[in-house]
Design an enzyme around this catalytic site. Structure first.
Site, PDB file in Angstrom:
ATOM      1  N   ASP A   1      -6.512   7.776   4.011  1.00 37.39           N
ATOM      2  CA  ASP A   1      -5.798   6.972   3.011  1.00 37.39           C
ATOM      3  C   ASP A   1      -4.654   7.803   2.416  1.00 37.39           C
ATOM      4  O   ASP A   1      -4.861   8.947   2.000  1.00 37.39           O
ATOM      5  CB  ASP A   1      -6.818   6.591   1.918  1.00 37.39           C
ATOM      6  CG  ASP A   1      -6.274   5.595   0.923  1.00 37.39           C
ATOM      7  OD1 ASP A   1      -5.424   4.777   1.300  1.00 37.39           O
ATOM      8  OD2 ASP A   1      -6.729   5.635  -0.246  1.00 37.39           O
TER       9      ASP A   1
ATOM     10  N   SER B   1      -9.177   9.857   1.145  1.00 36.26           N
ATOM     11  CA  SER B   1      -7.877  10.384   0.704  1.00 36.26           C
ATOM     12  C   SER B   1      -7.841  11.893   0.937  1.00 36.26           C
ATOM     13  O   SER B   1      -8.892  12.525   1.163  1.00 36.26           O
ATOM     14  CB  SER B   1      -7.679  10.091  -0.784  1.00 36.26           C
ATOM     15  OG  SER B   1      -8.582  10.879  -1.541  1.00 36.26           O
TER      16      SER B   1
HETATM   17  P1  13P Z   1      -7.544   0.572  -6.434  1.00 34.26           P
HETATM   18  O1  13P Z   1      -7.165   1.659  -7.362  1.00 34.26           O
HETATM   19  O2  13P Z   1      -7.051  -0.758  -6.936  1.00 34.26           O
HETATM   20  O3  13P Z   1      -8.974   0.527  -6.108  1.00 34.26           O
HETATM   21  O4  13P Z   1      -6.742   0.818  -5.063  1.00 34.26           O
HETATM   22  C1  13P Z   1      -7.257   1.690  -4.096  1.00 34.26           C
HETATM   23  C2  13P Z   1      -6.276   1.981  -3.018  1.00 34.26           C
HETATM   24  O5  13P Z   1      -5.245   1.359  -2.852  1.00 34.26           O
HETATM   25  C3  13P Z   1      -6.598   3.099  -2.128  1.00 34.26           C
HETATM   26  O6  13P Z   1      -5.597   3.365  -1.209  1.00 34.26           O
HETATM   27  O1  G3H Z   2      -4.996   5.265  -3.685  1.00 35.24           O
HETATM   28  C1  G3H Z   2      -5.638   6.244  -4.043  1.00 35.24           C
HETATM   29  C2  G3H Z   2      -7.107   6.199  -3.937  1.00 35.24           C
HETATM   30  O2  G3H Z   2      -7.672   5.545  -5.034  1.00 35.24           O
HETATM   31  C3  G3H Z   2      -7.649   7.595  -3.756  1.00 35.24           C
HETATM   32  O3  G3H Z   2      -7.558   8.316  -4.925  1.00 35.24           O
HETATM   33  O4  G3H Z   2      -6.521  10.491  -4.255  1.00 35.24           O
HETATM   34  O5  G3H Z   2      -7.931  10.294  -6.327  1.00 35.24           O
HETATM   35  O6  G3H Z   2      -8.972  10.183  -4.059  1.00 35.24           O
HETATM   36  P1  G3H Z   2      -7.761   9.934  -4.903  1.00 35.24           P
HETATM   37 ZN    ZN Z   3      -3.642   2.951  -1.997  1.00 38.70          ZN
END
Ligand code: 13P
Ligand code: G3H
Ligand code: ZN
Length: 309
Positions: free
Chosen positions: A82, A49
């Protein structure tokens, strides 16, 4: 080897299974996931992310991925951004060597989401990188939405078809009832498989992505709470439902929360059971083992991606 998700998804759609996409934040998490993928002989998506990039720093991420790919040359690995929030972040990751990026335009209205996604697709494709986009909203129980607006959060299948055609995105994340984090359902866990079915009928060749798909593994939650955490009443998507999703057209399943729980459970257990331990390798090693176990279980018993390399 480092690959895009193109070939992975082609095979997984034919074989009716899903590829796990696991969020990475540090070396132990990467190693735990990669050890599991190697043991399960499974392709894997390592996703990062923008806040993980801020935390771990892009240079470290790229070098750690390079090491992981070198250690297990037979495991197909996609490196994926992500929830890319904007064009600049997507471009930065494409330029750094990611093989896949997500542009998350779900907070925009349909037209703006189309335009912004298209811009990312054009740039990424010119560099041989694939793009995941998102349509629909993942509302959690804490988001306090009423039933009518909750219905509007789900992905509209007709819109999904138009969106994919107009943007040229390579895969699409849809909203069918999951949400991010540890609190996904108040009552029984339930996903809208009817929506997934309609989407697959309209765009059968587009890989579909399920975000917010952690199980909130009961044993991990129990270990966390037993050893001092305070995470009451958390609830995720059970294995059986994720398995059904994997054989029903979901190609990518995103997991972060379960890794956070595994890491926390491993560390807390060592701290409580061995109060004299202060070597980070002791507690981080235990956390890494638990991450491996958690990921291996998902690949082999839930997503069906083991023995697929
Ligand atoms: P969770 O919070 O269910 O693990 O989802 C992670 C996710 O969608 C990351 O993009
Ligand atoms: O969907 C989000 C993921 O769990 C990543 O979370 O932005 O805190 O790293 P983060
Ligand atoms: Zn997600």
């Amino acid at each position: 080897m480092l690959v895009t998700t193109e070939e992975m998804f082609k095979k997984s759609m034919q074989g009716k299974y899903a590829i796990g996409a696991f969020n990475i934040n540090n070396m132990e998490i990467i190693q735990g996931i990669m050890d599991a993928a190697n043991k399960a002989k499974s392709p894997v998506i390592l996703e990062v992310s923008s806040s993980a990039i801020k935390y771990a720093r892009i240079g470290y991420i790229m070098k750690m991925i390079e090491a992981a790919v070198e250690e297990y040359p037979d495991v197909p690995v996609a490196l994926h951004l992500d929830h890319g929030p904007d064009f600049e972040t997507c471009k930065m990751c494409v330029d750094a060597g990611f093989t896949s990026v997500m542009f998350d335009g779900s907070k925009y209205d349909f037209e703006e989401n189309v335009q912004k996604t298209k811009e990312v697709v054009e740039y990424a494709h010119s560099k041989g990188v694939v793009v995941e986009a998102e349509l629909g909203k993942l509302a959690g129980i804490e988001d306090d939405v009423n039933v009518a607006s909750n219905e509007a959060m789900y992905t509209d299948p007709e819109q999904a078809k138009e969106f994919v055609e107009r943007t040229g995105c390579d895969s699409l994340a849809i909203a069918i009832g999951t949400s991010h984090g540890a609190y996904k359902f108040k009552g029984e866990a339930k996903l809208r498989f009817d929506i997934l079915k309609q989407v697959k009928e309209l765009i059968p060749n587009t890989p579909i992505v399920l975000h917010g798909a952690s199980t909130v593994v009961p044993e991990l939650l129990e270990t966390c709470n037993k050893f001092g955490a305070d995470i009451p009443g958390a609830k995720g998507v059970p294995d059986e439902i994720l398995h059904e999703a994997s054989v029903s057209g979901i190609s990518k399943i995103n997991v972060d929360t379960d890794l956070r729980l595994a890491m926390t459970a491993g560390i807390r257990k060592v701290f409580v059971e061995q109060p004299n331990a202060f070597d980070p390798r002791k507690y981080l090693g235990a956390a890494r083992d638990l991450i491996e176990e958690t990921v291996y279980h998902k690949m082999t018993n839930v997503f069906g991606s083991s023995n697929k390399i």
